[in-house]
Enzyme design. Structure first.
Site, PDB file in Angstrom:
ATOM      1  N   GLY A  58       2.179   1.864  10.871  1.00 14.53           N
ATOM      2  CA  GLY A  58       3.097   2.999  10.760  1.00 14.53           C
ATOM      3  C   GLY A  58       3.744   3.400  12.068  1.00 14.53           C
ATOM      4  O   GLY A  58       4.340   4.471  12.164  1.00 14.53           O
TER       5      GLY A  58
ATOM      6  N   ASN B 284       0.864  -1.186   0.000  1.00 15.43           N
ATOM      7  CA  ASN B 284       0.000   0.000   0.000  1.00 15.43           C
ATOM      8  C   ASN B 284       0.897   1.232   0.000  1.00 15.43           C
ATOM      9  O   ASN B 284       1.503   1.562   1.022  1.00 15.43           O
ATOM     10  CB  ASN B 284      -0.890  -0.042   1.256  1.00 15.43           C
ATOM     11  CG  ASN B 284      -1.704   1.222   1.431  1.00 15.43           C
ATOM     12  OD1 ASN B 284      -1.809   2.040   0.507  1.00 15.43           O
ATOM     13  ND2 ASN B 284      -2.277   1.405   2.607  1.00 15.43           N
ATOM     14  N   TRP B 285       0.977   1.888  -1.154  1.00 15.27           N
ATOM     15  CA  TRP B 285       1.896   3.029  -1.297  1.00 15.27           C
ATOM     16  C   TRP B 285       1.336   4.298  -0.658  1.00 15.27           C
ATOM     17  O   TRP B 285       2.034   5.305  -0.592  1.00 15.27           O
ATOM     18  CB  TRP B 285       2.204   3.287  -2.768  1.00 15.27           C
ATOM     19  CG  TRP B 285       2.911   2.150  -3.473  1.00 15.27           C
ATOM     20  CD1 TRP B 285       3.264   0.928  -2.940  1.00 15.27           C
ATOM     21  CD2 TRP B 285       3.357   2.124  -4.841  1.00 15.27           C
ATOM     22  NE1 TRP B 285       3.893   0.166  -3.894  1.00 15.27           N
ATOM     23  CE2 TRP B 285       3.969   0.859  -5.077  1.00 15.27           C
ATOM     24  CE3 TRP B 285       3.294   3.039  -5.893  1.00 15.27           C
ATOM     25  CZ2 TRP B 285       4.510   0.506  -6.310  1.00 15.27           C
ATOM     26  CZ3 TRP B 285       3.829   2.674  -7.132  1.00 15.27           C
ATOM     27  CH2 TRP B 285       4.442   1.430  -7.330  1.00 15.27           C
ATOM     28  N   LYS B 286       0.097   4.282  -0.247  1.00 15.44           N
ATOM     29  CA  LYS B 286      -0.558   5.450   0.363  1.00 15.44           C
ATOM     30  C   LYS B 286      -0.340   6.708  -0.499  1.00 15.44           C
ATOM     31  O   LYS B 286      -0.330   6.609  -1.719  1.00 15.44           O
ATOM     32  CB  LYS B 286      -0.050   5.651   1.792  1.00 15.44           C
ATOM     33  CG  LYS B 286      -0.144   4.386   2.633  1.00 15.44           C
ATOM     34  CD  LYS B 286       0.027   4.653   4.087  1.00 15.44           C
ATOM     35  CE  LYS B 286       0.111   3.343   4.835  1.00 15.44           C
ATOM     36  NZ  LYS B 286      -0.037   3.482   6.257  1.00 15.44           N
TER      37      LYS B 286
ATOM     38  N   GLU C 262      -5.478  -5.562  10.439  1.00 15.54           N
ATOM     39  CA  GLU C 262      -4.495  -4.513  10.673  1.00 15.54           C
ATOM     40  C   GLU C 262      -4.785  -3.839  12.003  1.00 15.54           C
ATOM     41  O   GLU C 262      -5.608  -2.913  12.066  1.00 15.54           O
ATOM     42  CB  GLU C 262      -4.559  -3.469   9.552  1.00 15.54           C
ATOM     43  CG  GLU C 262      -4.278  -4.022   8.173  1.00 15.54           C
ATOM     44  CD  GLU C 262      -3.636  -2.965   7.285  1.00 15.54           C
ATOM     45  OE1 GLU C 262      -2.496  -3.174   6.867  1.00 15.54           O
ATOM     46  OE2 GLU C 262      -4.260  -1.928   7.034  1.00 15.54           O
TER      47      GLU C 262
ATOM     48  N   HIS D  38      -9.384   0.660   4.875  1.00 17.19           N
ATOM     49  CA  HIS D  38      -8.116   0.886   5.583  1.00 17.19           C
ATOM     50  C   HIS D  38      -8.380   1.805   6.782  1.00 17.19           C
ATOM     51  O   HIS D  38      -9.216   2.707   6.698  1.00 17.19           O
ATOM     52  CB  HIS D  38      -7.099   1.517   4.627  1.00 17.19           C
ATOM     53  CG  HIS D  38      -5.715   1.551   5.208  1.00 17.19           C
ATOM     54  ND1 HIS D  38      -5.323   2.521   6.094  1.00 17.19           N
ATOM     55  CD2 HIS D  38      -4.660   0.713   5.067  1.00 17.19           C
ATOM     56  CE1 HIS D  38      -4.069   2.285   6.463  1.00 17.19           C
ATOM     57  NE2 HIS D  38      -3.649   1.193   5.847  1.00 17.19           N
TER      58      HIS D  38
ATOM     59  N   GLY E 247       2.760  -1.301   4.364  1.00 17.29           N
ATOM     60  CA  GLY E 247       2.742   0.138   4.092  1.00 17.29           C
ATOM     61  C   GLY E 247       4.157   0.643   3.841  1.00 17.29           C
ATOM     62  O   GLY E 247       4.707   0.526   2.747  1.00 17.29           O
ATOM     63  N   GLY E 248       4.783   1.173   4.885  1.00 16.40           N
ATOM     64  CA  GLY E 248       6.092   1.822   4.764  1.00 16.40           C
ATOM     65  C   GLY E 248       7.124   0.998   4.009  1.00 16.40           C
ATOM     66  O   GLY E 248       7.847   1.517   3.141  1.00 16.40           O
TER      67      GLY E 248
ATOM     68  N   SER F 134       3.330  -2.465  10.495  1.00 13.89           N
ATOM     69  CA  SER F 134       4.787  -2.441  10.720  1.00 13.89           C
ATOM     70  C   SER F 134       5.457  -3.768  10.379  1.00 13.89           C
ATOM     71  O   SER F 134       6.365  -4.209  11.086  1.00 13.89           O
ATOM     72  CB  SER F 134       5.100  -2.010  12.162  1.00 13.89           C
ATOM     73  OG  SER F 134       4.631  -0.695  12.384  1.00 13.89           O
TER      74      SER F 134
ATOM     75  N   GLU G 202      -6.928   4.271   7.876  1.00 11.27           N
ATOM     76  CA  GLU G 202      -6.802   5.709   7.592  1.00 11.27           C
ATOM     77  C   GLU G 202      -8.064   6.241   6.923  1.00 11.27           C
ATOM     78  O   GLU G 202      -8.440   7.404   7.122  1.00 11.27           O
ATOM     79  CB  GLU G 202      -5.546   5.949   6.731  1.00 11.27           C
ATOM     80  CG  GLU G 202      -4.279   5.799   7.568  1.00 11.27           C
ATOM     81  CD  GLU G 202      -3.064   5.301   6.822  1.00 11.27           C
ATOM     82  OE1 GLU G 202      -3.013   5.400   5.587  1.00 11.27           O
ATOM     83  OE2 GLU G 202      -2.147   4.785   7.499  1.00 11.27           O
TER      84      GLU G 202
HETATM   85  C1  PEP Z   1      -0.789  -0.130   6.069  1.00 12.23           C
HETATM   86  O1  PEP Z   1      -0.851   1.052   5.799  1.00 12.23           O
HETATM   87  O2  PEP Z   1      -1.666  -0.903   5.643  1.00 12.23           O
HETATM   88  C2  PEP Z   1       0.335  -0.599   6.872  1.00 12.23           C
HETATM   89  C3  PEP Z   1       0.295  -1.826   7.313  1.00 12.23           C
HETATM   90  O3  PEP Z   1       1.332   0.306   7.115  1.00 12.23           O
HETATM   91  P1  PEP Z   1       2.764  -0.002   7.789  1.00 12.23           P
HETATM   92  O4  PEP Z   1       3.280  -1.271   7.167  1.00 12.23           O
HETATM   93  O5  PEP Z   1       3.600   1.174   7.462  1.00 12.23           O
HETATM   94  O6  PEP Z   1       2.531  -0.172   9.254  1.00 12.23           O
END
Ligand code: PEP
Length: 258
Positions: free
Chosen positions: A181, A10-12, A175, A103, A242-243, A221, A105
């Site tokens: 994050g 997920n590049w957000k 999640e 998600h 994500g990151g 994470s 967010e």
């Molecule tokens: C996400 O945004 O779905 C996610 C899991 O982010 P991160 O891996 O950065 O925690």
């Protein structure tokens, strides 16, 4: 869809156009060169860029076995006067095969509740997309030992209205919001406990075969150094990243650890 190992990135709100093209090309050329999981299979990889890259990334992934493109969101409407929105049908017409729905967010920053999300889920399925439907508790709910109840409620309000045939076409991403994050990953035991619970909920609502065929991803994470342990849990079928999906080397290391 039968139960499959998937790693989705997920590049957000990251990557200018040329940066996104470079990232997708790097990932796809490694995949085409024969990246395999620890058990020797071709892993399924899903790239979720922002909308401006959707069609271009779909074009890049189209020729590579096992790699697919997702949108990060879809409108709760089919068409009309909804400035700034992009519908599930538009996403499919741009070449994407998947869409992330719900998600955390979207839930917290954009106020999307279970009712809106369940509509997005239905419209995505109608458009022929595979939804990756996200659920998970916030920290206060885990500390209050309410995490199982919260997740069950999210499933009841968002997903369990679907018929069995539709449920067979979705992916669930667990999640925990406190892990997204933050650098605080759920332990492999915490992830497994919740994934097994989610699978049981599907077995109770539908039946055991539906639960056994469900792909449940972990997100929060997930990094190259913790992915293998998380993914080795029996009910964890891969990850939503994500990151660590923003650098090809990190993302590919996670893919290899499935
Ligand atoms: C996400 O945004 O779905 C996610 C899991 O982010 P991160 O891996 O950065 O925690």
């Amino acid at each position: 869809m039968t139960r499959t190992k998937i790693v989705a990135g997920n590049w957000k709100l990251h990557k200018l156009y040329h940066e996104g093209i470079d990232l997708a090309e790097e990932i796809c050329s490694s995949m085409a060169a024969g990246i395999r999981t620890r058990s020797g299979e071709i892993p399924k990889v899903v790239l979720a860029p922002p909308y401006h890259l959707l069609n271009a990334v779909a074009g890049i992934t189209a020729g590579v076995t096992g790699v697919y493109t997702a949108a990060q969101n879809a409108a709760a409407e089919i068409s009309g006067a909804f400035t700034g929105e992009v519908s599930a049908q538009m996403i499919a017409s741009a070449g994407a095969g998947y869409v992330i729905i719900g998600h955390s967010e979207r839930r917290t920053l954009f106020g999307e509740d279970d009712a809106v999300l369940s509509r997005k889920l239905v419209l995505s399925l109608e458009a022929g997309l595979i939804p990756i439907y996200c659920i998970g508790e916030v920290l206060a709910q885990r500390l209050a030992n309410a995490h199982f109840e919260v997740v069950l409620q999210q499933l009841k309000s968002g997903v369990f209205h679907l018929e069995e045939e539709a449920v067979a076409r979705i992916v669930i991403a667990y999640e925990p919001v406190w892990a997204i994050g933050t650098g605080h990953t759920a332990t492999p035991d915490q992830a497994e406990e919740m994934h097994a619970f989610i699978r049981r909920c599907f077995a109770e609502r539908y039946h055991q075969a539906v639960a056994d065929n469900l792909t449940i991803l972990y997100g929060g994470s997930c990094k190259p150094d913790n992915a293998a342990e998380l993914f080795s849990q029996p009910d964890v079928d891969g990850g939503l990243i994500g990151g660590a999906s923003l650098k090809a080397a990190d993302f590919l290391a996670i893919v290899k650890s499935v």
